[in-house]
Write an enzyme that holds these catalytic residues in place. Structure first.
Site, short mmCIF file in Angstrom:
data_model
loop_
_atom_site.label_atom_id
_atom_site.label_comp_id
_atom_site.label_asym_id
_atom_site.label_seq_id
_atom_site.Cartn_x
_atom_site.Cartn_y
_atom_site.Cartn_z
N THR A 1 1.02 -1.25 -0.03
CA THR A 1 0.01 0.02 -0.04
C THR A 1 0.92 1.18 -0.03
OG1 THR A 1 -1.69 -1.18 1.21
CG2 THR A 1 -1.68 1.25 1.24
N ASP B 1 18.23 -6.28 -1.19
CA ASP B 1 19.05 -5.93 -2.53
C ASP B 1 20.14 -5.03 -2.44
OD1 ASP B 1 17.35 -7.75 -3.95
OD2 ASP B 1 16.18 -5.96 -4.98
N ILE C 1 14.00 -18.28 -0.89
CA ILE C 1 14.55 -18.72 0.32
C ILE C 1 15.66 -17.53 0.76
CG2 ILE C 1 14.58 -21.20 -0.12
CD1 ILE C 1 17.67 -21.15 -1.02
#
Lengths: 341, 341, 341, 341
Positions: free
Chosen positions: A74, A127, A272
Site C-alpha cells: 500500500t 537488494d 529462500i
C-alpha cells in the site's frame, strides 16, 4: 510519555523484527516512548489497524525472520495522502512514525515528512540498492543463504562435470550476485549494471572448463545480456503490477549449453533468500538501526533515514537517501572479473 | 615477472585462505606476479621453507577454514631480524612479502619495512581489535558461530528455567561478546573494557528472571569484574608464554548462582570460534584484501596495511595501523546496555 | 470427548515440542481428544499446574527447540505417588497421561501404570541410551551439532599443527561420541563403555601425527581411562544431586600433551548439544512418536512406550523399555576403531 | 594382497565420498586389500581409467559432498557387458568391484554378478526409493537441506500472507517431500504415489488460511494431480534421454492461486538438494556401508548389496534389492495427512 508508531512495508527482509525490537527497547527502557505497531504496512496506518508493542511483545524477536507486523505494498500517498495519515495518527495519539521500508516507502515517507508529519525512515531491502547507507540489513543474510546454496551446487557440478547456474535476487542491482558469486568462487557473475554478452559468459565458462573446473555461473534475476532489450519476465505481474522477474537462470541453461556444448543445470534460489533467521551481522545492524531511529525521534530529528556508515549508525535526510539507486559501480565489477574464467 | 611471498602467522582465522587465493588470482591473472607461500609463518621465511602458489593450488580456497600455509608464533625480529629475512627473500628471488597476521605480525612487518624490506600487511584477527580498519576478516564468522551456539543455549535455558552463560573469545577486546550478545538477545554482556561488578551482572540476571525470562549472559574470556586485579587464568601458558585465558564462564557459573539463587550453566565456546568455513561476509572481505595487497604492491605502495573502510578497501601506513588496540568504545557499550536485564 | 495430559520431564532435548504438537494434532484432528499440558514435568501434574493445548497453541512447534511446557526433575513416586497423581488427574478430568521423559521418568511411568494409571511413555534423551527403541529423538540433533563444531575444530587444529580434543555429552553411553567422532573423522574416540588407556589414546594421536594429520580426539564426558576408578567430576552436584560431569576434555588436554609432546587444545561442547532447532530427522521422528502415543491411547494400549524400529513406529511394554541401558556394543566400537590413528 | 575397484555412478549424492573412505580404510587397515578408484562410473571401468586409492587419497572425505571419482550414466551392460568388464578388471589386477549406485547401477551389477563377476553394491540415491534397505545415504541430507530452505520460505510467507510452494526432488517416490514436509509443518504434501486432486490441495490451503496461517505446500517434482496423465515435463531430456522433471511448483503457483484466490509463490529447490556436505547421519551411514562392503568382500559374499536395517548394516542379495521401488506406503501418507490443512 509520547507514542511512536512503527510500520513495516514492502518486500520482507531478515532483520525487520530486530528493528522493531531495538526501537521498542530503546524507547521503553529510557522511559521516553510507548509504541504501537501498525499491521501490514501503510494500510494499517490508514485503517488504524494496530497492536500495542511492549517489552513482552518484542521478546525473542532479534532472531526471528519475517515481520510480526506483516507487510503490504500500500502506498500512503495514493491512498489518502498526508491528511489521512495525520488523521490516523491523531486517533491513535501517535506522535511520530518509524517507517521500515524500501525505496518506495522511503519516498512516501519523504513526501509525508514535507507535509509536516513526523517520520523517520529505516532502510530495508535485501537488494542493498539504497543510497546513503553502506549496507542495508537483510542483504548479509541473503548473501549468506545464497552462498551456502551455491556451495552445495558446486559439489554436484564437479561430480557430473556440469556447468551449474545459480540465479539470485536483485531487481535493480547485482549486489547479491556480486557478493555471493565472489564468496562462492564463481567463474562468471552476470548483473544488470554490466551487460556482458552471452558470448563473453560462454567464454568464461569454457575457460573454467579448460582448467579442469566445473564452471559456476551466478546471475542476478534482472541481468540483460548485451544486445537484448529488457530483462526476462516469464511470469505475470507482481503485487505492484510490475512484470515478475525470475527464471533467466533457466534461459541461460539452454543458451550456455548451446554456446559451450557443456551440460548446464540452473537453480533459481528464489524466496529462500528473503526468509529465515537473520545472520548475526544483520541482527546487530537492524537492532542498532531501530535504536537509532528512537534516538533520532527523541532529538526531534524528523524527516531523516537512519544509515550505516563504516562502524557507525548515523542519520541522513530522507531527500538524500532516495535519490539514485545504489548499484554496483564499475570498479567493483572489474575487481570481481579478475576472478572469472 | 616479479615474485611475491605470502605468509600467514599468529592465531588462525576463517578467511586466511581466501586472502591467499585473492592475492594469487590478482597477481597471476594480471600477469604481474608469481607467488611462493611460506609455511608456518615467519619461520618458513627464515628457513626458506616454501611452496609455489599457482592458480591450481589456490583452487577452492575461498570457503576453506584455517590456512593451507600453516601458521606459527615465530617473531622475525627476534629470530634473525631484517638481515635474515632479506637473505631468505634473495634466495627465493622474492621481491616483496604479503604478511597476513595480527598485531604482533604487523608490528614486526613495520620494523622490517623500516629496514627497507618490501612488505604489505593484511590484518587478521577474529577479535576485531586492530585499529585503522573497520572490521578484520574472521570476526564475522566468529560472531556468527558464537551466535548460533548461543541461540541453542537459550532454548535449553528456557526449558529448565536456568541462567545460561556463554564465554566467547576476546583477549583484549569484547567485540565478539558485544556483537554475539546483541545478536542473541543477551541480558548481560561482560567485556574487559567495561569492568562492571558481579553485583551488577547479578542484578541484570535477576531483572530478566523477574520478567519471566531465562537469563542469558555473554562474557568475553578476558573480562575482569570490578574490584579484581587480573583476568582469570586457570590453565598454564600459551604458545607465546602468556597465561592462557578461558574458563571465566565456569567461575561466573558459581558466582552468579550464589548471588542470584538461580541455577546457572556455563559453556565455554572456545576454538569453534576460530575454525571452519568463513561466512560469505568474511570470504568477500578477505578476497578483496588479498587482491588489494597485490594492487598496492604493483603500485609500489610498501610498508602499508590493507584496510576495510565503509564499503571500500584502502591502505594505511603500518605505523598508523598498529598503534593502539581497537577496543569497544563507551558509547557502543552503553547502547548495548539499554538491552540488558 | 476424552482428555489427555502431556508432560515433559528430565533434561530437555530437541524435538520435545514436536512430540507435543504431533500428539495434539493427532488427537484433535481425529476428534478423539482434547489436551492439557502440565507445566514443569511431574511437578505440574502434582500441583494441577496446566495449560490447555489447542491447535493454536502447538502452531509452529515442530522446529522449536526446548519444551514450551518446561521441565523439572520431580519424581512423582517420591512426591505423593500414584494416589496424588490420580487425584490430580481427576481434578483436571484427564483420562490418561503422555509422559515424555528419559529413563527415570519412564521408570516412574511404569510404576504409576502398575497402580492403574493410564500412561504412555515417549522416550526422550539426547544420549540415545534407552533400550527397546532404535533411536531416541534429540540424538540426531546432538550428533549433528557436535559434528559441525568438530568440523570447525579440525581446521584450526590443522593450521596450528595441534591435537584438538572435543568433549561431548553422554552420561552413561558413548553414542554421541561414537557418531560425531565417526562423522567428523576422529583419530580417537573415547567412551565409558570401552575403557582404553591414556597410553592407547596417545598412540592413536601420535599415529595420526606421523601421517601428517592434526590429531582429533572425541571424548564422552563419562569416559574413564583404564586404571582409574571413576569419571571426572570437577564441578559440584547437578539437580538430581548427582556429581556433575563435564571437563574431562581439559584434563585430557594436559595428559595427552604430556604423553605425546604435541600441543593439545580441548573444547567442552556442553549445553549447545541439547538446545536449538531439531534436525529434520528428529522433527519427523518426534512428530511420529507423538502421533503414535495418541494412537496407542485410542486403542487402549496403556502402560507402553512408543518406539522407533527400522522405519516403523511401534509400542513396547514400559517394563521392557527400562531394563538395561542401551550402551555402545563392542562390535560398533571395533568398527569405529578401524578408523582411528 | 588383493585389489578392489570402486566406482560411483548415477546422480551424485551426499555421502558417496564417505563410502569410498570407509571402504579404503577398512581394506587397508586390515591389510587385506588395496584399491583403485574408477573415474566417472562404469565408463572408467570400461576404459581402465582409474587412480590408486590410498589412505592419503581418502583423507578428509567423510564430510566432502559430491564424489571425487566423478560419475556418469554409462550402462556397462549395453557398453560391452560382462566380457568387457572382466577384461578391464584383469588388466588392472582387480579382484572385485564395489559399485556405489542407484537402481540402474545395481541392476547392472546384478547382471554382471550373474556372469561371474565379483561385485558388491552400495545403494545410493537421495530419493530413498530403493527396496531392501531402511534408508539410503544422501536422503537425510536432502531432507535437511530442503527443510532448512522451507523454514526460510515460511517466514516470508507469513509476512506477506502468501501461500508458499516448495518443489523438492523425487523422480519416482515422494520420500523427500513427505519428510521435509512433515519436518517443516507443511499444510499439504503432494507426492506421485498419492494422486490427490488440485481441488483437495486447494482445500488444504484454504483451511490453513482460515486458521490464520500462511499456507505451505511441499510438492515432489513427479506429482501428478488426479485426472492428469503424466508428470509435468517442462524442459527437454536429461542425460539418460528421459524427459526432465522440475517445474511443477511454478505450475501449481498459477493453479492454486486461481483455485484459492490466495497469492502463491513457488520455489523449485533443485540441485541444492543433492550437493554439499552430508549430515552427520549420512556420514555415519555411508562410512559404515563402505566398511561393510569390504567386510562382505573379505568373506566372499559377492552379488550382494549392503543395506541399513534398524541400527545394523547387513547384506541382501542384489536380486532382492532391485525388485520393486520403495515408494511411500499408504499408511505413511495417511499419517502425514492428519497434519494437513
Amino acid at each position: 510519555m509520547k507514542r511512536l508508531g512503527i510500520l513495516t512495508s514492502g518486500g520482507d527482509c531478515p532483520g525487520v523484527n530486530a528493528v522493531v525490537r531495538g526501537a521498542v527497547l530503546a524507547g521503553v527502557r529510557t522511559g521516553q516512548y510507548d509504541f504501537v505497531g501498525y499491521l501490514d504496512g501503510w494500510s494499517g496506518v490508514l485503517s488504524n489497524n494496530s497492536v500495542p508493542l511492549t517489552l513482552e511483545s518484542v521478546r525473542g524477536l532479534s532472531r526471528l525472520g519475517g515481520t510480526i507486523l506483516g507487510t503490504s505494498r500500500t502506498n500512503p500517498i495514493t491512498s489518502g495522502g498526508a491528511p489521512a495519515v495525520i488523521a490516523s495518527m491523531e486517533r491513535d495519539h501517535v506522535d511520530g512514525l518509524i517507517a521500515v521500508g524500501g525505496e518506495g516507502s522511503l519516498a512516501a515517507a519523504r513526501i509525508l515528512g514535507e507535509s509536516g508529519i513526523k517520520v523517520i525512515g529505516v532502510p530495508k531491502t535485501i537488494d542493498n540498492d539504497l543510497s546513503a547507507t553502506d549496507y542495508t540489513f537483510g542483504f548479509d543474510t541473503a548473501v549468506q543463504t545464497a552462498t551456502e546454496a551455491i556451495d552445495r551446487l558446486r559439489t554436484t557440478g564437479e561430480s557430473h562435470h556440469r556447468c551449474m547456474i545459480a540465479e539470485v535476487m536483485g531487481r535493480n542491482a547485482g549486489w547479491i550476485a556480486l557478493h555471493a558469486g565472489m564468496a562462492a568462487g564463481a567463474h562468471a557473475i552476470l548483473i544488470p549494471e554490466r551487460r556482458v554478452s552471452l558470448e563473453q559468459a560462454a567464454a568464461w565458462v569454457l575457460s573454467a572448463r579448460n582448467r579442469g573446473r566445473a564452471p559456476l555461473v551466478v546471475v542476478a534475476e534482472a541481468y540483460v545480456p548485451a544486445g537484448q532489450d529488457a530483462p526476462y519476465f516469464p511470469r505475470g505481474l507482481d503485487t505492484f503490477g510490475r512484470p515478475r522477474l525470475g527464471g533467466i537462470g533457466y534461459l541461460l541453461e539452454e543458451q550456455l549449453q548451446e554456446l559451450t556444448g557443456i551440460e548446464c543445470r540452473a537453480t533459481v534460489l528464489g524466496h529462500i533468500q528473503r526468509g529465515g533467521a537473520p545472520t548475526a551481522f544483520d541482527r546487530v545492524l537492524a537492532t542498532r538501526l531501530g535504536m537509532a531511529a528512537v534516538r533520532a525521534a527523541s532529538k526531534g530529528e524528523w524527516g531523516v533515514m537512519v544509515s550505516s556508515r563504516g562502524t557507525d549508525i548515523t542519520t541522513v535526510a530522507l531527500a538524500a537517501a532516495i535519490g539514485e539507486l545504489h548499484t554496483v559501480p564499475e570498479d567493483r565489477y572489474l575487481e570481481a572479473e579478475m576472478l572469472f574464467g
